[in-house]
Write an enzyme that holds these catalytic residues in place. Structure first.
Site, PDB file in Angstrom:
ATOM      1  N   ARG A  18       0.862  -1.264  -0.141  1.00 19.61           N
ATOM      2  CA  ARG A  18       0.043  -0.025   0.082  1.00 19.61           C
ATOM      3  C   ARG A  18       0.732   1.205   0.065  1.00 19.61           C
ATOM      4  O   ARG A  18       0.360   2.351  -0.158  1.00 19.61           O
ATOM      5  CB  ARG A  18      -0.989   0.055   1.012  1.00 19.61           C
ATOM      6  CG  ARG A  18      -1.996  -0.913   1.053  1.00 19.61           C
ATOM      7  CD  ARG A  18      -3.268  -0.619   1.709  1.00 19.61           C
ATOM      8  NE  ARG A  18      -3.108  -0.107   3.195  1.00 19.61           N
ATOM      9  CZ  ARG A  18      -4.021   0.564   4.080  1.00 19.61           C
ATOM     10  NH1 ARG A  18      -5.190   0.776   3.439  1.00 19.61           N
ATOM     11  NH2 ARG A  18      -3.527   0.745   5.254  1.00 19.61           N
ATOM     12  N   ASP A  19       2.179   1.233   0.272  1.00 23.30           N
ATOM     13  CA  ASP A  19       2.931   2.392   0.237  1.00 23.30           C
ATOM     14  C   ASP A  19       4.472   2.230  -0.495  1.00 23.30           C
ATOM     15  O   ASP A  19       5.373   2.544  -0.022  1.00 23.30           O
ATOM     16  CB  ASP A  19       3.124   2.892   1.572  1.00 23.30           C
ATOM     17  CG  ASP A  19       3.724   4.330   1.609  1.00 23.30           C
ATOM     18  OD1 ASP A  19       3.481   5.274   0.455  1.00 23.30           O
ATOM     19  OD2 ASP A  19       4.441   4.771   2.316  1.00 23.30           O
ATOM     20  N   LEU A  20       4.240   1.418  -1.489  1.00 20.01           N
ATOM     21  CA  LEU A  20       5.269   1.150  -2.340  1.00 20.01           C
ATOM     22  C   LEU A  20       5.834   2.250  -3.177  1.00 20.01           C
ATOM     23  O   LEU A  20       5.026   2.726  -3.939  1.00 20.01           O
ATOM     24  CB  LEU A  20       5.068   0.056  -3.267  1.00 20.01           C
ATOM     25  CG  LEU A  20       6.316  -0.855  -3.792  1.00 20.01           C
ATOM     26  CD1 LEU A  20       6.853  -1.484  -2.814  1.00 20.01           C
ATOM     27  CD2 LEU A  20       5.958  -1.889  -4.950  1.00 20.01           C
TER      28      LEU A  20
ATOM     29  N   ASN B   6      11.129   3.686  -0.059  1.00 20.83           N
ATOM     30  CA  ASN B   6      10.871   2.574   0.559  1.00 20.83           C
ATOM     31  C   ASN B   6      11.473   1.120   0.024  1.00 20.83           C
ATOM     32  O   ASN B   6      11.314   0.110   0.525  1.00 20.83           O
ATOM     33  CB  ASN B   6       9.360   2.067   0.808  1.00 20.83           C
ATOM     34  CG  ASN B   6       8.589   2.949   1.868  1.00 20.83           C
ATOM     35  OD1 ASN B   6       9.269   3.416   2.673  1.00 20.83           O
ATOM     36  ND2 ASN B   6       7.444   3.256   1.824  1.00 20.83           N
TER      37      ASN B   6
ATOM     38  N   THR C 139       1.340   7.664  -1.023  1.00 23.57           N
ATOM     39  CA  THR C 139       2.230   8.649  -1.502  1.00 23.57           C
ATOM     40  C   THR C 139       1.891   9.192  -2.912  1.00 23.57           C
ATOM     41  O   THR C 139       1.822   8.155  -3.728  1.00 23.57           O
ATOM     42  CB  THR C 139       3.639   8.045  -1.200  1.00 23.57           C
ATOM     43  OG1 THR C 139       3.885   7.487  -0.016  1.00 23.57           O
ATOM     44  CG2 THR C 139       4.641   9.344  -1.634  1.00 23.57           C
TER      45      THR C 139
END
Length: 324
Positions: free
Chosen positions: A132-134, A138, A173
């Protein structure tokens, strides 16, 4: 559980009282008959209570094991932003290495590594995990440029054969979040595929999607890559630092795979198993459709899709996303 124990205690107390009263009674035949009747009634009740208690304890144990498995997977996968490393190797944010001269084999190696890491989360791990926040920040690299997916603070697991879920709170993001997640709160493994596609285009071009604006067309990175592709000019997207030394076939193939991953409809995007196969083969690739959030940044008229979503990001808390 207290209710079950109370019912068990009450049943046993009633049995004990009745048997005691029967012993003190006068007529032995009636007493024995009443005892037998009571036993016939109470024994099944006690058995049901015991079975209920056993089932409750079993379900509670399974729930604890499930939570423990999820915690173990996330703790194993997470690199804690380089604070604690099992391999005791220095890790670098891929953003910090973006401006360094990374030759094409290293960049292609990074793309492959990220794809295989996502495939593990989506398909091969004990629980299906959606990150969900790749995003680039990260992805951590060790001193041999091996990529490691980190920061699972927003990750969610889905059970069994499920591949998607819905939420009222959109987090992620800007620049990497998929259209269906931002608009409808629907996240899935295909949301991670979209984010992966953005990163592929970033790695090949050496540019960030967020903040990129082509000086002539005023398009973002996805729009610029799409326009070059349909006009046959994809080589222009390749970073200048590697354009002369890169494997042109691999670079152009990576661009096409990236565009396949960022297609507007999640149904059109390939799964990560298909992406890994495409990266490792020379089979003919399908033609991508228009990407999601394909925008120009000066005077775009929002047509059917104009939303405002709270985006949980380090740099922004509110953004307007537009698609056409």
């Amino acid at each position: 559980m207290q209710c079950i124990l109370y019912e068990l205690t009450a049943s046993m107390t009633s049995l004990k009282r009745y048997l005691t009263a029967g012993d003190a009674g006068g007529v032995e035949a009636k007493s024995k008959e009443k005892k037998q009747t009571l036993i016939i009634i109470l024994v099944p009740s006690v058995a049901v209570v015991f079975l209920s208690l056993a089932l409750f304890l079993l379900l509670r144990r399974k729930k604890r094991l499930r939570k423990r498995k999820m915690k173990d997977i996330l703790e194993t996968s997470q690199n804690n932003k380089g604070k604690e490393e099992d391999l005791e190797l220095p890790l670098f944010d891929i953003n910090k290495t973006r401006n360094k001269v990374l030759d094409w084999p290293k960049r292609f190696h990074i793309i492959n590594g990220i794809a295989r890491g996502l495939l593990y989360l989506h398909q091969d791990s004990r629980l299906r995990i959606i990150h969900r926040d790749l995003k680039a920040s990260n992805i951590l690299l060790d001193d041999e440029m091996n990529p490691k997916i980190s920061d699972f603070g927003l990750a969610r697991s889905v059970g069994g054969s499920e591949t998607e879920a819905n939420t009222n709170k959109v987090v992620g993001t800007y620049g990497y979040i998929s259209p269906e997640y931002a608009i409808d709160g629907l996240y899935s493994v295909k949301s991670d595929v979209f984010s992966f596609g953005v990163m592929v285009l970033e790695i090949v071009s050496g540019k960030r999607n967020k903040g990129f604006c082509h000086p002539d067309s005023k398009q973002d990175l996805l729009g610029y890559a799409w326009r070059l592709f349909i006009e046959g000019g994809s080589p222009e997207l390749i970073a200048e630092s590697i354009v002369e030394s890169c494997n042109l076939y691999e670079a152009l193939r990576s661009i096409q795979i990236g565009l396949l991953c960022v297609q507007r409809s999640p149904r059109d995007r390939p799964s990560m198993s298909t992406v890994v196969m495409m990266l490792g083969s020379e089979s003919e690739l399908p033609q991508p459709k228009e990407p999601g959030f394909f925008t120009t940044k000066d005077s775009v008229k929002a047509s059917s899709s104009s939303i405002q979503s709270k985006i949980s990001a380090n740099e922004i808390t509110m953004t307007q996303l537009e698609a056409r």
